[in-house]
Scaffold this motif. Structure first.
Motif, PDB file in Angstrom:
ATOM      1  N   PHE A 235       0.838  -1.204   0.000  1.00 26.48           N
ATOM      2  CA  PHE A 235       0.000   0.000   0.000  1.00 26.48           C
ATOM      3  C   PHE A 235       0.872   1.253   0.000  1.00 26.48           C
ATOM      4  N   HIS A 236       1.895   1.285   0.843  1.00 23.76           N
ATOM      5  CA  HIS A 236       2.812   2.439   0.896  1.00 23.76           C
ATOM      6  C   HIS A 236       3.506   2.642  -0.448  1.00 23.76           C
ATOM      7  N   TYR A 237       3.956   1.549  -1.044  1.00 18.38           N
ATOM      8  CA  TYR A 237       4.622   1.620  -2.341  1.00 18.38           C
ATOM      9  C   TYR A 237       3.676   2.200  -3.394  1.00 18.38           C
ATOM     10  N   ALA A 238       2.443   1.714  -3.420  1.00 19.91           N
ATOM     11  CA  ALA A 238       1.458   2.200  -4.390  1.00 19.91           C
ATOM     12  C   ALA A 238       1.191   3.689  -4.173  1.00 19.91           C
ATOM     13  N   SER A 239       0.996   4.073  -2.922  1.00 16.74           N
ATOM     14  CA  SER A 239       0.734   5.476  -2.609  1.00 16.74           C
ATOM     15  C   SER A 239       1.893   6.365  -3.057  1.00 16.74           C
ATOM     16  N   ALA A 240       3.114   5.935  -2.800  1.00 16.79           N
ATOM     17  CA  ALA A 240       4.300   6.691  -3.225  1.00 16.79           C
ATOM     18  C   ALA A 240       4.413   6.758  -4.741  1.00 16.79           C
ATOM     19  N   SER A 241       3.773   5.801  -5.421  1.00 16.90           N
ATOM     20  CA  SER A 241       3.772   5.770  -6.892  1.00 16.90           C
ATOM     21  C   SER A 241       2.590   6.524  -7.477  1.00 16.90           C
ATOM     22  N   GLY A 242       1.778   7.161  -6.616  1.00 18.68           N
ATOM     23  CA  GLY A 242       0.652   7.957  -7.089  1.00 18.68           C
ATOM     24  C   GLY A 242      -0.650   7.188  -7.248  1.00 18.68           C
ATOM     25  N   VAL A 243      -0.714   5.970  -6.747  1.00 19.58           N
ATOM     26  CA  VAL A 243      -1.931   5.154  -6.832  1.00 19.58           C
ATOM     27  C   VAL A 243      -2.565   5.131  -5.451  1.00 19.58           C
ATOM     28  N   ASN A 244      -3.848   5.488  -5.365  1.00 14.56           N
ATOM     29  CA  ASN A 244      -4.470   5.610  -4.050  1.00 14.56           C
ATOM     30  C   ASN A 244      -5.715   4.740  -3.871  1.00 14.56           C
ATOM     31  N   SER A 245      -5.902   3.759  -4.749  1.00 17.67           N
ATOM     32  CA  SER A 245      -7.000   2.814  -4.547  1.00 17.67           C
ATOM     33  C   SER A 245      -6.473   1.402  -4.791  1.00 17.67           C
ATOM     34  N   ALA A 246      -7.112   0.446  -4.128  1.00 17.70           N
ATOM     35  CA  ALA A 246      -6.646  -0.936  -4.218  1.00 17.70           C
ATOM     36  C   ALA A 246      -7.820  -1.899  -4.199  1.00 17.70           C
ATOM     37  N   ILE A 247      -7.600  -3.051  -4.789  1.00  9.65           N
ATOM     38  CA  ILE A 247      -8.552  -4.152  -4.709  1.00  9.65           C
ATOM     39  C   ILE A 247      -7.765  -5.430  -4.440  1.00  9.65           C
ATOM     40  N   PHE A 248      -8.441  -6.397  -3.863  1.00  9.36           N
ATOM     41  CA  PHE A 248      -7.882  -7.724  -3.707  1.00  9.36           C
ATOM     42  C   PHE A 248      -8.455  -8.566  -4.843  1.00  9.36           C
ATOM     43  N   ALA A 249      -7.587  -9.251  -5.564  1.00 11.45           N
ATOM     44  CA  ALA A 249      -7.978 -10.019  -6.746  1.00 11.45           C
ATOM     45  C   ALA A 249      -8.972 -11.120  -6.389  1.00 11.45           C
ATOM     46  N   ASP A 250      -9.755 -11.516  -7.376  1.00  9.90           N
ATOM     47  CA  ASP A 250     -10.705 -12.620  -7.186  1.00  9.90           C
ATOM     48  C   ASP A 250      -9.994 -13.900  -6.751  1.00  9.90           C
ATOM     49  N   VAL A 251      -8.747 -14.076  -7.175  1.00 12.65           N
ATOM     50  CA  VAL A 251      -7.992 -15.291  -6.840  1.00 12.65           C
ATOM     51  C   VAL A 251      -7.307 -15.208  -5.471  1.00 12.65           C
ATOM     52  N   PHE A 252      -7.462 -14.062  -4.778  1.00 13.93           N
ATOM     53  CA  PHE A 252      -6.818 -13.904  -3.467  1.00 13.93           C
ATOM     54  C   PHE A 252      -7.328 -14.987  -2.522  1.00 13.93           C
ATOM     55  N   ASP A 253      -6.417 -15.627  -1.812  1.00 14.27           N
ATOM     56  CA  ASP A 253      -6.715 -16.759  -0.940  1.00 14.27           C
ATOM     57  C   ASP A 253      -7.701 -16.384   0.173  1.00 14.27           C
ATOM     58  N   ASP A 254      -8.797 -17.134   0.269  1.00 17.96           N
ATOM     59  CA  ASP A 254      -9.838 -16.855   1.269  1.00 17.96           C
ATOM     60  C   ASP A 254      -9.323 -16.993   2.699  1.00 17.96           C
ATOM     61  N   ASP A 255      -8.446 -17.951   2.949  1.00 16.85           N
ATOM     62  CA  ASP A 255      -7.917 -18.137   4.302  1.00 16.85           C
ATOM     63  C   ASP A 255      -7.047 -16.956   4.720  1.00 16.85           C
ATOM     64  N   ILE A 256      -6.258 -16.423   3.797  1.00 19.31           N
ATOM     65  CA  ILE A 256      -5.446 -15.241   4.090  1.00 19.31           C
ATOM     66  C   ILE A 256      -6.362 -14.042   4.310  1.00 19.31           C
ATOM     67  N   TRP A 257      -7.413 -13.931   3.497  1.00 22.67           N
ATOM     68  CA  TRP A 257      -8.359 -12.826   3.663  1.00 22.67           C
ATOM     69  C   TRP A 257      -8.952 -12.843   5.074  1.00 22.67           C
ATOM     70  N   LYS A 258      -9.316 -14.018   5.571  1.00 25.66           N
ATOM     71  CA  LYS A 258      -9.873 -14.123   6.923  1.00 25.66           C
ATOM     72  C   LYS A 258      -8.857 -13.678   7.967  1.00 25.66           C
ATOM     73  N   LEU A 259      -7.579 -13.985   7.757  1.00 27.55           N
ATOM     74  CA  LEU A 259      -6.530 -13.553   8.686  1.00 27.55           C
ATOM     75  C   LEU A 259      -6.395 -12.029   8.707  1.00 27.55           C
ATOM     76  N   LEU A 260      -6.637 -11.389   7.560  1.00 31.77           N
ATOM     77  CA  LEU A 260      -6.469  -9.941   7.446  1.00 31.77           C
ATOM     78  C   LEU A 260      -7.631  -9.143   8.044  1.00 31.77           C
ATOM     79  N   GLN A 261      -8.802  -9.729   8.126  1.00 31.55           N
ATOM     80  CA  GLN A 261      -9.985  -8.984   8.549  1.00 31.55           C
ATOM     81  C   GLN A 261      -9.845  -8.291   9.900  1.00 31.55           C
ATOM     82  N   PRO A 262      -9.239  -8.895  10.919  1.00 28.88           N
ATOM     83  CA  PRO A 262      -9.091  -8.177  12.190  1.00 28.88           C
ATOM     84  C   PRO A 262      -8.174  -6.947  12.107  1.00 28.88           C
TER      85      PRO A 262
END
Length: 125
Positions: free
Chosen positions: A75-102
Motif C-alpha cells: 500500500f505504501h509503495y502504491a501510494s508513493a507511486s501515485g496510486v491511491n486505490s486498491a482491490i484484492f484479486a478474485d484469486v486472493f486466498d480466502d484463508d489469508i483474507w480471513k486472517l487480514l480482517q481483524p
C-alpha cells in the motif's frame, strides 16, 4: 531482523507465482519478507491505475501480522507511486483474507489507501 522490500528479481517473482499456483505474467510485482536474509513471506501485486493485491504467502509461524505488514508495505509503495486505490484479486486466498480482517480489511476494495493507512493502525490489537 525482519525486512520487507520490493523484489527486483524476475526469477523471484516467478517463484512466488509458483508457490501461489499462479501463472506468471510480467505485470506482476512483489514484496518479499526476509528474516535474517531468509525468505519468510511475499506479496504479489499489480500496479496500474488501481493497485491489485493478487496473493500473500507467509511461513505459518509468522502469521497474520506478517500478512498485514506485507499488504501495508505494498500500500505504501502504491501510494508513493501515485496510486491511491486498491482491490484484492478474485484469486486472493480466502484463508489469508480471513486472517487480514481483524486488521481493518473489511472490504476487498480500498478506495483511499492513504486514509486506510492513517486511520487503521494496528487494528488487530
Amino acid at each position: 531482523m525482519l525486512e520487507l522490500r520490493k523484489t527486483e528479481n524476475e526469477d523471484a517473482v516467478r517463484s512466488f507465482c509458483q508457490y501461489s499456483n499462479l501463472l506468471y505474467t510480467d505485470e506482476y510485482e512483489s514484496y518479499a519478507a526476509l528474516d535474517r536474509g531468509k525468505l519468510v513471506g511475499y506479496c504479489i501485486f499489480q500496479l496500474g491505475g488501481t493497485l491489485t493485491i493478487v496473493d500473500v504467502g507467509v511461513k505459518e509461524e509468522y502469521g497474520a501480522e506478517l500478512c498485514d505488514g506485507l499488504v501495508r508495505a505494498v500500500f505504501h509503495y502504491a501510494s508513493a507511486s501515485g496510486v491511491n486505490s486498491a482491490i484484492f484479486a478474485d484469486v486472493f486466498d480466502d484463508d489469508i483474507w480471513k486472517l487480514l480482517q481483524p486488521y481493518g480489511y473489511t472490504d476487498k476494495s480500498v478506495h483511499d489507501i492513504d486514509n486506510f493507512l492513517s486511520n487503521c493502525k494496528k487494528c488487530g490489537h
